[in-house]
Write a protein that holds these residues in place. Structure first.
Motif, PDB file in Angstrom:
ATOM      1  N   LEU A 296       0.843  -1.187   0.000  1.00 34.06           N
ATOM      2  CA  LEU A 296       0.000   0.000   0.000  1.00 34.06           C
ATOM      3  C   LEU A 296       0.884   1.245   0.000  1.00 34.06           C
ATOM      4  O   LEU A 296       2.080   1.171   0.282  1.00 34.06           O
ATOM      5  CB  LEU A 296      -0.904   0.021   1.233  1.00 34.06           C
ATOM      6  N   THR A 297       0.284   2.385  -0.287  1.00 33.94           N
ATOM      7  CA  THR A 297       1.013   3.647  -0.179  1.00 33.94           C
ATOM      8  C   THR A 297       0.848   4.188   1.237  1.00 33.94           C
ATOM      9  O   THR A 297      -0.086   3.822   1.970  1.00 33.94           O
ATOM     10  CB  THR A 297       0.489   4.681  -1.180  1.00 33.94           C
ATOM     11  N   HIS A 298       1.750   5.085   1.630  1.00 36.85           N
ATOM     12  CA  HIS A 298       1.629   5.720   2.937  1.00 36.85           C
ATOM     13  C   HIS A 298       0.333   6.516   3.028  1.00 36.85           C
ATOM     14  O   HIS A 298      -0.289   6.582   4.104  1.00 36.85           O
ATOM     15  CB  HIS A 298       2.832   6.633   3.186  1.00 36.85           C
ATOM     16  N   GLN A 299      -0.080   7.118   1.931  1.00 39.70           N
ATOM     17  CA  GLN A 299      -1.307   7.902   1.930  1.00 39.70           C
ATOM     18  C   GLN A 299      -2.518   7.015   2.214  1.00 39.70           C
ATOM     19  O   GLN A 299      -3.424   7.405   2.968  1.00 39.70           O
ATOM     20  CB  GLN A 299      -1.485   8.616   0.578  1.00 39.70           C
ATOM     21  N   GLU A 300      -2.532   5.826   1.637  1.00 46.14           N
ATOM     22  CA  GLU A 300      -3.642   4.902   1.875  1.00 46.14           C
ATOM     23  C   GLU A 300      -3.706   4.483   3.338  1.00 46.14           C
ATOM     24  O   GLU A 300      -4.791   4.400   3.929  1.00 46.14           O
ATOM     25  CB  GLU A 300      -3.500   3.678   0.982  1.00 46.14           C
ATOM     26  N   VAL A 301      -2.550   4.232   3.919  1.00 44.47           N
ATOM     27  CA  VAL A 301      -2.512   3.797   5.312  1.00 44.47           C
ATOM     28  C   VAL A 301      -2.875   4.942   6.252  1.00 44.47           C
ATOM     29  O   VAL A 301      -3.638   4.769   7.218  1.00 44.47           O
ATOM     30  CB  VAL A 301      -1.122   3.234   5.654  1.00 44.47           C
ATOM     31  N   ASP A 302      -2.353   6.143   5.979  1.00 50.97           N
ATOM     32  CA  ASP A 302      -2.604   7.286   6.860  1.00 50.97           C
ATOM     33  C   ASP A 302      -4.057   7.735   6.837  1.00 50.97           C
ATOM     34  O   ASP A 302      -4.535   8.362   7.799  1.00 50.97           O
ATOM     35  CB  ASP A 302      -1.704   8.453   6.466  1.00 50.97           C
ATOM     36  N   SER A 303      -4.750   7.441   5.757  1.00 49.91           N
ATOM     37  CA  SER A 303      -6.126   7.937   5.607  1.00 49.91           C
ATOM     38  C   SER A 303      -7.160   7.042   6.285  1.00 49.91           C
ATOM     39  O   SER A 303      -8.333   7.405   6.361  1.00 49.91           O
ATOM     40  CB  SER A 303      -6.473   8.072   4.124  1.00 49.91           C
ATOM     41  N   ARG A 304      -6.749   5.891   6.813  1.00 46.40           N
ATOM     42  CA  ARG A 304      -7.726   4.984   7.415  1.00 46.40           C
ATOM     43  C   ARG A 304      -7.551   4.920   8.924  1.00 46.40           C
ATOM     44  O   ARG A 304      -6.545   5.375   9.488  1.00 46.40           O
ATOM     45  CB  ARG A 304      -7.610   3.601   6.790  1.00 46.40           C
ATOM     46  N   ASP A 305      -8.501   4.310   9.606  1.00 44.67           N
ATOM     47  CA  ASP A 305      -8.487   4.235  11.056  1.00 44.67           C
ATOM     48  C   ASP A 305      -7.379   3.296  11.539  1.00 44.67           C
ATOM     49  O   ASP A 305      -7.021   2.328  10.863  1.00 44.67           O
ATOM     50  CB  ASP A 305      -9.850   3.734  11.550  1.00 44.67           C
TER      51      ASP A 305
END
Length: 404
Positions: A296-305
């Protein structure tokens, strides 16, 4: 001290700097007999110099010599040749030819030094690349012929093998920085492509032998070293290149890694849930487990709970490895087990990178000290490694409570 002008012929100003060391080539260090493209340039890109002391010189192709000369005003003794490109040679000359110790210094920051005879590099030579890595081997008539060793800029061995006329030849071994080795007969291009190439895991007890394409696994079988003899397990599992994607963790999620299986196992932990334990006594500073996952990208991980990030681990500045909930149990996914290691601020292991023959570049678990059989392996999860410490809003509550 005198200065004279010396004509030269530049065949190729570039020194090939392939990221893959298996395709690295070197400048040719010898003298050609005239203003022409030397035949040797068809073998290896590099420099090809010739010296002449004609009275009629093309100044666009001249080099400047500074140093001692003989009665005919040819370089003799210690001196320096400097080319328009910024390349230079420093060393000893004998009646116009390089003789004795000398070194080429190239404008890109690399260098090639050794002992010259009759204007050609003979014997041991050392080529230092612009990144600080280097190569040492035997030169005959200015070309590598014989045993060659290569090292990275930290002094770690990265290659051993033979060269013939400046090209890798025959049986060669490549060493990666994580403890693995790749061994086999190179093809005409000097790369490990063939049906009998072997990747050896750290420690060289287990390996995967089979078809590799330019050093990348295509399909292979387990090899085990027993009593210093290689025994190929042809009837066992088939291992293929299986790099994860955003949506697929593995094409064969229930195929365990043979090396990891010999090192660790999973059972209920006194710390929390499942844990990772040593199957055998483990040495210090050894990779013993692997952490594969979807990418995954860091953005995908940072945007979720945070509740969805129990098994996320950063691979690099762009990619995060994650074990999706459906794969958290070893009954559903056991191709790698690194995600089962529990956290400790007094950990006996650490996370590291690993270039895996099957999974590609992933995370791994490396021991920090000797670990006894059946001892639990722990790592520091490192949520506070960005200087935010106890107030790190991105750390789970249980982690922050342990920091207090």
């Amino acid at each position: 001290m005198y200065s004279v002008r010396v004509a030269y012929s530049e065949v190729d100003k570039g020194v090939e700097k392939a990221a893959d060391r298996s395709s690295r080539t070197l400048p040719i260090a010898h003298t050609c007999d005239g203003p022409r493209v030397c035949a040797c340039s068809t073998k290896t890109p590099g420099f090809c110099f010739y010296l002449t002391f004609s009275a009629a010189l093309d100044h666009s192709e001249t080099a400047i010599y500074s140093g001692s000369v003989d009665g005919s005003e040819k370089p003799h003794g210690r001196g320096t040749l400097t080319w328009k490109s910024g390349d230079r040679f420093e060393g000893r000359f004998k009646h116009g030819e390089k003789e004795g110790k000398g070194c080429f210094y190239f404008s890109d920051g690399s260098s090639l030094g050794g002992t010259f005879s009759a204007d050609e590099l003979f014997g041991k030579g050392i080529y230092v690349f612009d990144d600080g890595s280097w190569q040492e081997g035997q030169y005959v008539h200015g070309e590598l012929n014989g045993l060659v060793k290569e090292f990275d800029n930290l002094g770690n061995l990265t290659f051993t093998g033979n060269y013939v006329e400046n090209c890798r030849h025959g049986l060669c071994t490549f060493y990666d920085p994580y403890g693995g080795t790749l061994n086999g007969v190179v093809d005409e291009e000097g790369s490990l492509t063939g049906d009998s190439i072997t990747y050896w895991y750290p420690g060289c007890e287990l390996g995967i032998r089979g078809k590799f394409l330019e050093g990348i696994l295509d399909r292979g079988f387990l090899v085990e070293m027993k009593d210093k003899q290689e025994e190929e397990e042809k009837k066992g599992d088939v291992f293929e290149r299986d790099v994860s994607t955003k949506d697929c963790i593995s094409a064969n999620p229930l195929l365990p890694d043979p090396y990891e299986t010999k090192m660790v196992y999973v059972k209920v932990s006194p710390i929390a849930g499942d844990g990772l334990f040593a199957r055998r006594d483990l040495p210090e500073d050894r990779v013993v487990s692997f952490y594969n996952g979807i990418r995954l990208t860091h953005q995908e991980v940072d945007s979720r709970d945070w509740s969805q990030n129990d098994y996320t681990i950063s691979l690099d500045s762009e990619t995060v490895i994650d074990i999706p909930p459906s794969c958290s149990d070893v009954a559903a996914y056991c191709a790698s087990l690194g995600h089962k290691a529990n956290h400790s601020f007094e950990a006996n292991c650490k996370y590291d990178l690993f270039d895996h023959p099957r999974f590609g570049l992933i995370k791994s678990i490396r021991t920090l000290k000797r670990i006894r059989r059946d001892e639990e392996l722990t790592v520091e999860y490192g949520y506070d490694h960005h200087g935010l410490g106890k107030n790190n809003a991105d750390a789970p509550h249980w982690y922050k409570s342990q920091l207090k």
